[in-house]
Motif scaffolding. Structure first.
Motif, PDB file in Angstrom:
ATOM      1  N   SER A   1      43.250  -0.702 -43.915  1.00 57.83           N
ATOM      2  CA  SER A   1      44.091  -0.569 -45.220  1.00 57.83           C
ATOM      3  C   SER A   1      44.602  -2.100 -45.605  1.00 57.83           C
ATOM      4  CB  SER A   1      45.235   0.117 -45.240  1.00 57.83           C
ATOM      5  OG  SER A   1      46.208  -0.296 -43.809  1.00 57.83           O
ATOM      6  N   LYS A   2      43.978  -3.064 -44.702  1.00 54.04           N
ATOM      7  CA  LYS A   2      44.528  -4.341 -45.124  1.00 54.04           C
ATOM      8  C   LYS A   2      43.573  -4.989 -46.195  1.00 54.04           C
ATOM      9  CE  LYS A   2      47.473  -4.200 -41.844  1.00 54.04           C
ATOM     10  NZ  LYS A   2      47.817  -4.543 -40.709  1.00 54.04           N
ATOM     11  N   ASN A   3      44.030  -5.918 -46.827  1.00 56.13           N
ATOM     12  CA  ASN A   3      43.110  -6.499 -47.796  1.00 56.13           C
ATOM     13  C   ASN A   3      41.632  -6.685 -47.545  1.00 56.13           C
ATOM     14  OD1 ASN A   3      45.748  -6.735 -49.115  1.00 56.13           O
ATOM     15  ND2 ASN A   3      45.159  -8.104 -50.818  1.00 56.13           N
ATOM     16  N   LEU A   4      41.520  -7.191 -46.461  1.00 61.00           N
ATOM     17  CA  LEU A   4      40.092  -7.445 -45.843  1.00 61.00           C
ATOM     18  C   LEU A   4      39.982  -6.422 -44.602  1.00 61.00           C
ATOM     19  CD1 LEU A   4      37.342  -8.863 -46.000  1.00 61.00           C
ATOM     20  CD2 LEU A   4      38.147 -10.548 -44.192  1.00 61.00           C
ATOM     21  N   GLY A   5      39.267  -5.292 -44.952  1.00 64.12           N
ATOM     22  CA  GLY A   5      39.526  -4.219 -43.842  1.00 64.12           C
ATOM     23  C   GLY A   5      38.048  -3.859 -43.281  1.00 64.12           C
ATOM     24  N   GLY A   6      38.043  -3.816 -42.214  1.00 56.94           N
ATOM     25  CA  GLY A   6      36.627  -3.286 -41.525  1.00 56.94           C
ATOM     26  C   GLY A   6      36.617  -1.779 -41.699  1.00 56.94           C
ATOM     27  N   ALA A   7      35.487  -1.194 -40.975  1.00 54.73           N
ATOM     28  CA  ALA A   7      35.402   0.101 -40.955  1.00 54.73           C
ATOM     29  C   ALA A   7      35.942   0.618 -39.421  1.00 54.73           C
ATOM     30  CB  ALA A   7      33.796   0.580 -40.955  1.00 54.73           C
ATOM     31  N   GLY A   8      36.976   0.272 -38.918  1.00 52.47           N
ATOM     32  CA  GLY A   8      37.448   0.379 -37.835  1.00 52.47           C
ATOM     33  C   GLY A   8      38.361  -0.797 -37.439  1.00 52.47           C
ATOM     34  N   ASP A   9      38.774  -0.818 -36.165  1.00 53.70           N
ATOM     35  CA  ASP A   9      39.752  -1.975 -35.952  1.00 53.70           C
ATOM     36  C   ASP A   9      39.039  -3.236 -35.639  1.00 53.70           C
ATOM     37  OD1 ASP A   9      42.457  -0.544 -35.535  1.00 53.70           O
ATOM     38  OD2 ASP A   9      41.328   0.590 -34.022  1.00 53.70           O
ATOM     39  N   GLY A  10      39.812  -4.494 -35.971  1.00 59.23           N
ATOM     40  CA  GLY A  10      39.412  -5.806 -35.832  1.00 59.23           C
ATOM     41  C   GLY A  10      40.371  -6.782 -36.054  1.00 59.23           C
ATOM     42  N   GLY A  11      40.366  -7.865 -35.555  1.00 67.09           N
ATOM     43  CA  GLY A  11      41.349  -9.000 -35.699  1.00 67.09           C
ATOM     44  C   GLY A  11      40.808 -10.237 -35.641  1.00 67.09           C
ATOM     45  N   MET A  12      41.639 -11.280 -35.985  1.00 68.06           N
ATOM     46  CA  MET A  12      41.340 -12.752 -35.854  1.00 68.06           C
ATOM     47  C   MET A  12      42.386 -13.589 -35.756  1.00 68.06           C
ATOM     48  SD  MET A  12      38.036 -14.634 -36.265  1.00 68.06           S
ATOM     49  CE  MET A  12      37.126 -13.371 -37.438  1.00 68.06           C
ATOM     50  N   ILE A  13      42.026 -14.523 -34.774  1.00 68.36           N
ATOM     51  CA  ILE A  13      43.263 -15.537 -34.537  1.00 68.36           C
ATOM     52  C   ILE A  13      42.859 -16.889 -35.024  1.00 68.36           C
ATOM     53  CG2 ILE A  13      44.728 -16.743 -32.764  1.00 68.36           C
ATOM     54  CD1 ILE A  13      43.757 -14.450 -31.073  1.00 68.36           C
TER      55      ILE A  13
ATOM     56  N   LEU B   1      33.708  -9.959 -47.174  1.00 66.78           N
ATOM     57  CA  LEU B   1      34.498 -11.390 -47.469  1.00 66.78           C
ATOM     58  C   LEU B   1      34.694 -11.972 -48.898  1.00 66.78           C
ATOM     59  CD1 LEU B   1      36.543 -13.453 -46.202  1.00 66.78           C
ATOM     60  CD2 LEU B   1      34.707 -14.439 -45.303  1.00 66.78           C
ATOM     61  N   PRO B   2      32.963 -12.039 -49.240  1.00 64.36           N
ATOM     62  CA  PRO B   2      33.087 -12.632 -50.827  1.00 64.36           C
ATOM     63  C   PRO B   2      33.846 -12.116 -51.792  1.00 64.36           C
ATOM     64  CG  PRO B   2      30.862 -12.329 -49.604  1.00 64.36           C
ATOM     65  CD  PRO B   2      31.819 -11.623 -48.890  1.00 64.36           C
ATOM     66  N   HIS B   3      34.132 -10.773 -51.742  1.00 69.08           N
ATOM     67  CA  HIS B   3      34.896 -10.091 -52.610  1.00 69.08           C
ATOM     68  C   HIS B   3      36.387 -10.223 -52.567  1.00 69.08           C
ATOM     69  CE1 HIS B   3      31.164  -7.922 -53.810  1.00 69.08           C
ATOM     70  NE2 HIS B   3      30.909  -7.679 -52.483  1.00 69.08           N
ATOM     71  N   LEU B   4      36.758 -10.609 -51.423  1.00 69.14           N
ATOM     72  CA  LEU B   4      38.378 -10.749 -51.201  1.00 69.14           C
ATOM     73  C   LEU B   4      39.033 -11.179 -52.259  1.00 69.14           C
ATOM     74  CD1 LEU B   4      40.632 -10.209 -49.244  1.00 69.14           C
ATOM     75  CD2 LEU B   4      40.091 -12.421 -48.040  1.00 69.14           C
ATOM     76  N   GLY B   5      38.780 -12.314 -52.616  1.00 64.24           N
ATOM     77  CA  GLY B   5      39.284 -13.172 -53.722  1.00 64.24           C
ATOM     78  C   GLY B   5      39.519 -12.102 -55.155  1.00 64.24           C
ATOM     79  N   ASP B   6      38.421 -11.534 -55.595  1.00 61.33           N
ATOM     80  CA  ASP B   6      38.607 -10.660 -56.572  1.00 61.33           C
ATOM     81  C   ASP B   6      39.388  -9.399 -56.298  1.00 61.33           C
ATOM     82  OD1 ASP B   6      36.786 -12.068 -58.150  1.00 61.33           O
ATOM     83  OD2 ASP B   6      35.161 -11.209 -57.748  1.00 61.33           O
ATOM     84  N   TRP B   7      39.220  -8.975 -55.121  1.00 58.70           N
ATOM     85  CA  TRP B   7      40.219  -7.716 -54.892  1.00 58.70           C
ATOM     86  C   TRP B   7      41.535  -7.973 -54.878  1.00 58.70           C
ATOM     87  CZ3 TRP B   7      36.656  -6.216 -49.954  1.00 58.70           C
ATOM     88  CH2 TRP B   7      35.383  -5.461 -50.841  1.00 58.70           C
ATOM     89  N   SER B   8      42.032  -9.302 -54.433  1.00 59.70           N
ATOM     90  CA  SER B   8      43.331  -9.570 -54.257  1.00 59.70           C
ATOM     91  C   SER B   8      43.838 -10.050 -55.737  1.00 59.70           C
ATOM     92  CB  SER B   8      43.550 -10.864 -53.297  1.00 59.70           C
ATOM     93  OG  SER B   8      43.249 -10.607 -51.942  1.00 59.70           O
ATOM     94  N   GLU B   9      42.983 -10.612 -56.499  1.00 61.92           N
ATOM     95  CA  GLU B   9      43.330 -10.955 -57.843  1.00 61.92           C
ATOM     96  C   GLU B   9      43.900  -9.498 -58.612  1.00 61.92           C
ATOM     97  OE1 GLU B   9      43.877 -14.040 -58.915  1.00 61.92           O
ATOM     98  OE2 GLU B   9      44.573 -12.974 -60.838  1.00 61.92           O
ATOM     99  N   ALA B  10      43.020  -8.471 -58.346  1.00 60.38           N
ATOM    100  CA  ALA B  10      43.105  -7.103 -58.983  1.00 60.38           C
ATOM    101  C   ALA B  10      44.341  -6.695 -58.625  1.00 60.38           C
ATOM    102  CB  ALA B  10      41.804  -6.370 -58.761  1.00 60.38           C
TER     103      ALA B  10
END
Ligand SMILES: *Cc1c(COP(=O)(O)O)cnc(C)c1O
Length: 378
Positions: free
Chosen positions: A185-197, A243-252
């Motif tokens: 449900s995050k703006n950049l979401g996987g098909a399951g759990d994941g994270g980054m530091i 990832l390449p769609h993140l900008g457009d999705w956040s803009e929408a």
């Protein structure tokens, strides 16, 4: 008209072929742990976050936990954060043995109130975790100032704020480390759990890499106790497609938010306040209304998705009774938990759906005790 809070199937339909190809590539390679997809995603997330290093991990929660562990935070230490957040922020502090110390929020942004932090600092304080709630970054300058003055680490909980900015600086790039979540449900979401530091500190980067593989730098030799906090390459492959769609999705999302803002102007609905220093990614569009609980119930009966983030602040959670410290009044956190409500804001919403949500909320705001459809309060 039905309007879900989030509809991931619509987004998936637009990238399905690329996702299936990427998954097949990983399976064909049988590189099932680590490998090139994880490395590529790390490099790209570091780049969009204006950071030197990124470490893929198993979830946003584990990003926070591994960061605390890598910074040697544990028993006897205190970590200052907000009580008005998702459980993982406070839960991770607690799991290291450290004491979560809660400071109140700014009622306009729902983010940590920087002016309340200094009074909460003791000789045991080791770090501050500002949470960039709903996609908007905290007021970071005064937070970094108080942290520098008292020699504290800053762990940005940017789980809801990937690629958001504060004074042009990216979420995750200001503190000692930044933590992202790829929960679906995050703006950049996987098909399951994941994270980054993310971090700019090479020594800390090295410790984080060790921490996610049981604290070992050389296989079977352990300098520290870490965990299995690794990011799945299948998730990395899917996230690389998205990832390449993140900008457009956040803009929408920002466009949808602007539409609601306009619709709710001069109504009793309090719209989100965005700090002029910030660009929000609107992971949530959160309003404040009187008769909030009646509205949630009414919206749900109407088939409109709505959710309360979050109904019970951390200092009132059963598991933290006697296991946290409340620094000063948390009145704004408590009030927010009774008043806020998040509405559908996902990128694929149609104009009809936006109108439907706005109309219903407006009608309710005009007469909350007598909603327009008679079945609403049954
Ligand atoms: C989602 C979230 C987390 C945890 O992320 P997971 O990937 O679900 O473990 C932590 N903090 C905040 C503020 C979040 O919204």
């Amino acid at each position: 008209m039905k309007v879900p809070l989030l509809d991931l199937k619509l987004q998936y339909a637009t990238i399905k072929n690329d996702v299936l190809t990427a998954i097949a590539e990983v399976l064909d390679s049988q590189v099932c742990i680590g490998g090139p997809k994880v490395a590529e995603l790390e490099q790209k997330i570091a780049a969009i976050s204006d950071c030197k290093f990124a470490v893929g991990v198993s979830s946003g929660t584990d990003a926070l936990l591994a960061s605390l562990m890598a910074l040697n935070i544990g028993l006897g230490d205190e970590v200052i954060t907000t009580s008005f957040t998702f459980f993982a922020t406070a839960g991770s502090i607690s799991r290291t043995g450290a004491l979560p110390v809660f400071v109140d929020i700014d009622p306009r942004t729902y983010n940590l109130d920087p002016s309340k932090i200094e009074a909460a600092i003791t000789g045991r304080t080791k770090a501050i975790i500002p949470v960039h709630l709903y996609g908007q970054m905290c007021d970071m300058d005064p937070i970094m100032e108080v942290a520098a003055k008292h020699n504290l680490h800053v762990i940005e909980d940017a789980a809801q704020a990937i690629s958001a900015t504060y004074k042009g600086r990216k979420a995750g790039s200001i503190g000692t480390v930044g933590c992202f979540s790829f929960f679906p449900s995050k703006n950049l979401g996987g098909a399951g759990d994941g994270g980054m530091i993310v971090t700019n500190d090479p020594a800390l980067h090295e410790r984080l890499v060790a921490m996610r593989s049981h604290g070992s730098q050389r296989k079977y030799y352990h300098k520290d106790v870490g965990g299995n906090f690794r990011l799945d390459p299948l998730q990395a492959a899917i996230l690389l497609v998205k990832l390449p769609h993140l900008g457009d999705w956040s803009e929408a999302r920002r466009r949808n938010a602007a539409y609601y803002n306009q619709a709710f102007a001069s109504s009793g609905v309090q719209t989100p306040w965005i700090n002029p220093d910030c660009v929000s990614i609107f992971n949530q569009y959160t309003i404040r209304v009187s008769h909030r609980d009646l509205l949630v119930q009414a919206l749900k009966q109407e088939g409109i998705g709505a959710e309360i983030y979050y109904p019970l602040p951390m200092h009132e959670q059963e598991c933290f009774a006697g296991k946290c410290r409340v620094a000063g009044s948390l009145r704004e956190s408590e009030t927010a938990s009774h008043k806020v409500l998040s509405l559908p804001v996902y990128p694929e919403l149609t104009q009809d759906q936006l109108d439907c949500v706005a109309d219903y909320v407006l009608r309710f705001a005009a007469s909350p005790e007598r909603p327009s459809s008679s079945e609403v309060l049954q």
